[in-house]
Design a protein around this motif. Sequence first.
Motif, short mmCIF file in Angstrom:
data_model
loop_
_atom_site.label_atom_id
_atom_site.label_comp_id
_atom_site.label_asym_id
_atom_site.label_seq_id
_atom_site.Cartn_x
_atom_site.Cartn_y
_atom_site.Cartn_z
N MET A 185 0.86 -1.17 0.00
CA MET A 185 0.00 0.00 0.00
C MET A 185 0.91 1.23 0.00
O MET A 185 1.90 1.29 0.70
N VAL A 186 0.52 2.24 -0.78
CA VAL A 186 1.24 3.51 -0.86
C VAL A 186 0.25 4.62 -0.56
O VAL A 186 -0.84 4.66 -1.13
N THR A 187 0.62 5.54 0.35
CA THR A 187 -0.27 6.66 0.66
C THR A 187 0.38 7.97 0.25
O THR A 187 1.59 8.09 0.20
N ASP A 188 -0.46 8.94 -0.06
CA ASP A 188 -0.02 10.28 -0.44
C ASP A 188 -1.04 11.26 0.15
O ASP A 188 -2.24 11.14 -0.11
N LYS A 189 -0.57 12.21 0.93
CA LYS A 189 -1.46 13.17 1.59
C LYS A 189 -2.37 13.90 0.60
O LYS A 189 -3.49 14.26 0.93
N GLU A 190 -1.91 14.12 -0.61
CA GLU A 190 -2.67 14.87 -1.60
C GLU A 190 -3.46 13.99 -2.57
O GLU A 190 -4.10 14.51 -3.47
N GLY A 191 -3.39 12.68 -2.42
CA GLY A 191 -4.05 11.83 -3.40
C GLY A 191 -4.59 10.55 -2.82
O GLY A 191 -4.84 10.45 -1.63
N PRO A 192 -4.78 9.55 -3.67
CA PRO A 192 -5.40 8.30 -3.26
C PRO A 192 -4.42 7.38 -2.53
O PRO A 192 -3.23 7.64 -2.46
N ILE A 193 -4.97 6.28 -2.04
CA ILE A 193 -4.16 5.20 -1.50
C ILE A 193 -4.02 4.17 -2.61
O ILE A 193 -5.03 3.74 -3.18
N LEU A 194 -2.79 3.80 -2.95
CA LEU A 194 -2.55 2.79 -3.97
C LEU A 194 -2.40 1.44 -3.30
O LEU A 194 -1.58 1.27 -2.40
N VAL A 195 -3.20 0.47 -3.74
CA VAL A 195 -3.23 -0.85 -3.13
C VAL A 195 -3.04 -1.89 -4.23
O VAL A 195 -3.64 -1.78 -5.30
N GLU A 196 -2.20 -2.90 -3.95
CA GLU A 196 -2.05 -3.99 -4.91
C GLU A 196 -3.34 -4.80 -4.92
O GLU A 196 -3.87 -5.14 -3.86
N GLY A 197 -3.85 -5.10 -6.12
CA GLY A 197 -5.13 -5.78 -6.26
C GLY A 197 -4.98 -7.27 -6.34
O GLY A 197 -3.87 -7.77 -6.32
#
Length: 74
Positions: free
Chosen positions: A1-13
Motif C-alpha cells: 500500500m502507498v499513501t499520499d497526503k494529496e491523493g489516493p491510497i494505492l493498493v495492490e489488487g
Amino acid sequence: MVTDKEGPILVEGPVEVVNDDGTTTRSDRFVVAVCTCRRSRAYPWCDTSHRRRKPDGDRPGGRKPRKGEEESRP
C-alpha cells in the motif's frame, strides 16, 4: 500500500472495499487507487478529482474560486 497526503491510497489488487452503506465494490486490477478525498465520481475508486479541486484553505486567503475555476465540495 502507498499513501499520499494529496491523493489516493494505492493498493495492490485485487481489492474489495466495503462502503459505508455495507455494499461491497471489487476491482481485479493489479494496482487500485482508492479515493481518500471523497470527490471522485467513481467512489471508492479515484478518478483524479483531487487534482482539479482544492479545498478553500489551500487557496491564498481562503478565497472563493474565480470564474472558470471549479469549486471544492464540502
